[in-house]
Design an enzyme around this catalytic site. Structure first.
Site, short mmCIF file in Angstrom:
data_model
loop_
_atom_site.label_atom_id
_atom_site.label_comp_id
_atom_site.label_asym_id
_atom_site.label_seq_id
_atom_site.Cartn_x
_atom_site.Cartn_y
_atom_site.Cartn_z
N ASP A 111 -11.73 143.46 95.30
CA ASP A 111 -11.88 142.64 94.06
C ASP A 111 -10.96 143.24 92.85
O ASP A 111 -11.35 144.27 92.41
CB ASP A 111 -13.13 142.25 93.57
CG ASP A 111 -13.81 141.38 94.38
OD1 ASP A 111 -13.26 140.21 94.61
OD2 ASP A 111 -14.98 141.69 95.00
N HIS A 115 -13.46 143.53 101.53
CA HIS A 115 -12.69 142.69 100.62
C HIS A 115 -12.87 143.64 99.30
O HIS A 115 -13.94 144.33 98.64
CB HIS A 115 -14.01 141.40 100.23
CG HIS A 115 -13.73 140.46 99.29
ND1 HIS A 115 -12.96 139.28 99.55
CD2 HIS A 115 -13.99 140.49 97.86
CE1 HIS A 115 -12.71 138.54 98.51
NE2 HIS A 115 -13.63 139.22 97.44
N HIS A 141 -8.56 140.39 97.01
CA HIS A 141 -8.69 139.28 96.36
C HIS A 141 -8.23 139.55 94.69
O HIS A 141 -8.68 140.29 93.97
CB HIS A 141 -10.05 139.01 96.32
CG HIS A 141 -10.56 137.83 95.27
ND1 HIS A 141 -11.80 137.67 94.96
CD2 HIS A 141 -9.87 136.90 94.82
CE1 HIS A 141 -11.92 136.47 94.35
NE2 HIS A 141 -10.55 135.91 94.06
N MET A 151 -14.37 129.94 95.82
CA MET A 151 -15.33 130.60 94.75
C MET A 151 -16.65 129.90 94.64
O MET A 151 -16.56 128.78 94.41
CB MET A 151 -14.56 131.03 93.46
CG MET A 151 -13.50 131.83 93.54
SD MET A 151 -13.82 133.55 94.27
CE MET A 151 -15.33 134.18 93.20
N MET A 190 -7.73 138.76 91.20
CA MET A 190 -7.98 137.88 89.92
C MET A 190 -7.35 138.59 88.78
O MET A 190 -7.88 139.12 87.94
CB MET A 190 -9.57 138.16 89.89
CG MET A 190 -10.45 137.33 90.91
SD MET A 190 -12.23 137.88 91.04
CE MET A 190 -11.93 139.47 91.98
N MET A 229 -9.23 143.00 89.23
CA MET A 229 -9.59 142.32 88.06
C MET A 229 -8.79 142.56 86.84
O MET A 229 -8.70 144.02 86.86
CB MET A 229 -10.88 141.97 87.70
CG MET A 229 -11.90 141.54 88.78
SD MET A 229 -13.67 141.70 88.18
CE MET A 229 -14.43 141.12 89.61
N ASP A 284 -17.14 133.10 98.66
CA ASP A 284 -17.35 134.43 97.78
C ASP A 284 -18.22 134.03 96.34
O ASP A 284 -17.68 133.50 95.72
CB ASP A 284 -15.80 134.82 97.30
CG ASP A 284 -15.84 136.47 96.79
OD1 ASP A 284 -16.94 136.92 96.72
OD2 ASP A 284 -14.81 136.66 96.12
N SER A 289 -17.89 142.94 99.76
CA SER A 289 -17.09 143.32 98.64
C SER A 289 -17.53 144.39 98.06
O SER A 289 -18.68 145.08 97.67
CB SER A 289 -17.61 142.01 97.67
OG SER A 289 -17.17 142.68 96.32
C1 DX5 Z 1 -16.75 137.98 91.96
C2 DX5 Z 1 -16.21 138.54 93.20
C3 DX5 Z 1 -16.77 138.73 94.24
C4 DX5 Z 1 -18.19 139.44 94.04
C5 DX5 Z 1 -19.26 138.89 94.85
O1 DX5 Z 1 -15.77 137.83 90.85
O2 DX5 Z 1 -14.74 137.84 93.33
O3 DX5 Z 1 -16.26 139.28 95.40
O4 DX5 Z 1 -18.10 140.88 94.37
O5 DX5 Z 1 -20.34 139.51 94.64
P1 DX5 Z 1 -21.99 139.06 95.01
O6 DX5 Z 1 -21.82 138.93 96.62
O7 DX5 Z 1 -22.85 140.13 94.78
O8 DX5 Z 1 -21.89 137.96 94.62
ZN ZN Z 2 -14.10 138.66 95.64
#
Ligand code: DX5
Ligand code: ZN
Length: 220
Positions: free
Chosen positions: A34, A32, A65, A136, A67, A36, A175, A7
């Site tokens: 993320d 990956h 991903h 998750m 969010m 947001m 994740d 990620s």
């Molecule tokens: C959280 C993200 C994850 C996050 C995971 O909202 O979707 O992808 O980056 O990070 P670690 O591996 O540090 O928990």
């Molecule tokens: Zn993620």
């Protein structure tokens, strides 16, 4: 086969190309990303222009991903920016089935994510339609959180649901809070795509960290 999807949330945003290359040199076959929006989750990260810029440097699967609320508004643009696999949350849309269809119509693989408080049964009607389920294992929004143990039970439930639906090919992604210490039990519970942020992008050791995961995958 088990896949590693580092990620980028934990990478150095001023050196994304370098960090992507290090993770790939270590054996990561997914990256990956993320996304947001500050509404679906209490944080804002990166979006379309960044996906577009990093796309040429990613050799494997661009694993996006989302969010964000009502993700169907942006599916086409994320596909155009280079997403190969687009994951949407069941909690973020009124029309999860339509969102999955839209992702497929755009020529991408479709993933569906569930938050820690959402039951696996939400996936029953669409398990036959999706390429990946994302369990998750932390509440989304931030990296570096602790793995929620009940996620192992949910992974087992997803694996059983996939089997019952004749979907042994299903990608099952986990994740949040994944480390070298818990990766084995996570895989044994059914996951075959492990997202890891802080466990991979620990300074410049990303290559070695990714390699350590790949070595562990060979033993499981
Ligand atoms: C959280 C993200 C994850 C996050 C995971 O909202 O979707 O992808 O980056 O990070 P670690 O591996 O540090 O928990
Ligand atoms: Zn993620």
């Amino acid at each position: 086969m088990i896949h590693l999807s580092p990620s980028l949330l934990a990478a150095d945003f001023a050196n994304l190309q370098r960090d992507i290359e290090l993770a790939q040199e270590g054996g990561a076959d997914f990256i990956h990303v993320d996304v947001m929006d500050g509404a679906f989750v209490p944080n804002i990260s990166i979006g379309l222009p960044v996906v577009k810029s990093i796309k040429p440097h990613i050799k494997g699967v661009v694993d996006v991903h989302l969010m964000i609320e009502s993700p169907e508004r942006y599916l086409e643009e994320f596909r155009k920016a280079g997403a190969d696999l687009i994951t949407v949350h069941v909690e973020a849309t009124h029309h999860i089935h339509r969102a999955v269809q839209q992702i497929h119509d755009l020529g991408a693989k479709a993933g569906v994510a569930i938050n820690p408080g959402t039951p696996v049964s939400m996936l029953e009607p669409i398990i036959g339609e999706v390429d990946m389920v994302l369990v998750m294992s932390v509440n989304p929004g931030f990296g570096g959180q602790k793995f929620i143990p009940y996620s192992l039970e949910k992974l087992k439930q997803v694996k059983a649901l996939a089997k019952a639906a004749g979907r042994e090919d299903l990608l099952i992604q986990v994740d949040g809070g994944v480390t070298l210490n818990n990766a084995r039990e996570i895989i044994e519970a059914g996951a075959n795509v492990l997202v890891a942020g802080s466990a991979v992008f620990d300074g410049k050791a990303a290559k070695e960290n990714a390699q350590a995961f790949i070595e562990l995958f060979k033993e499981v």
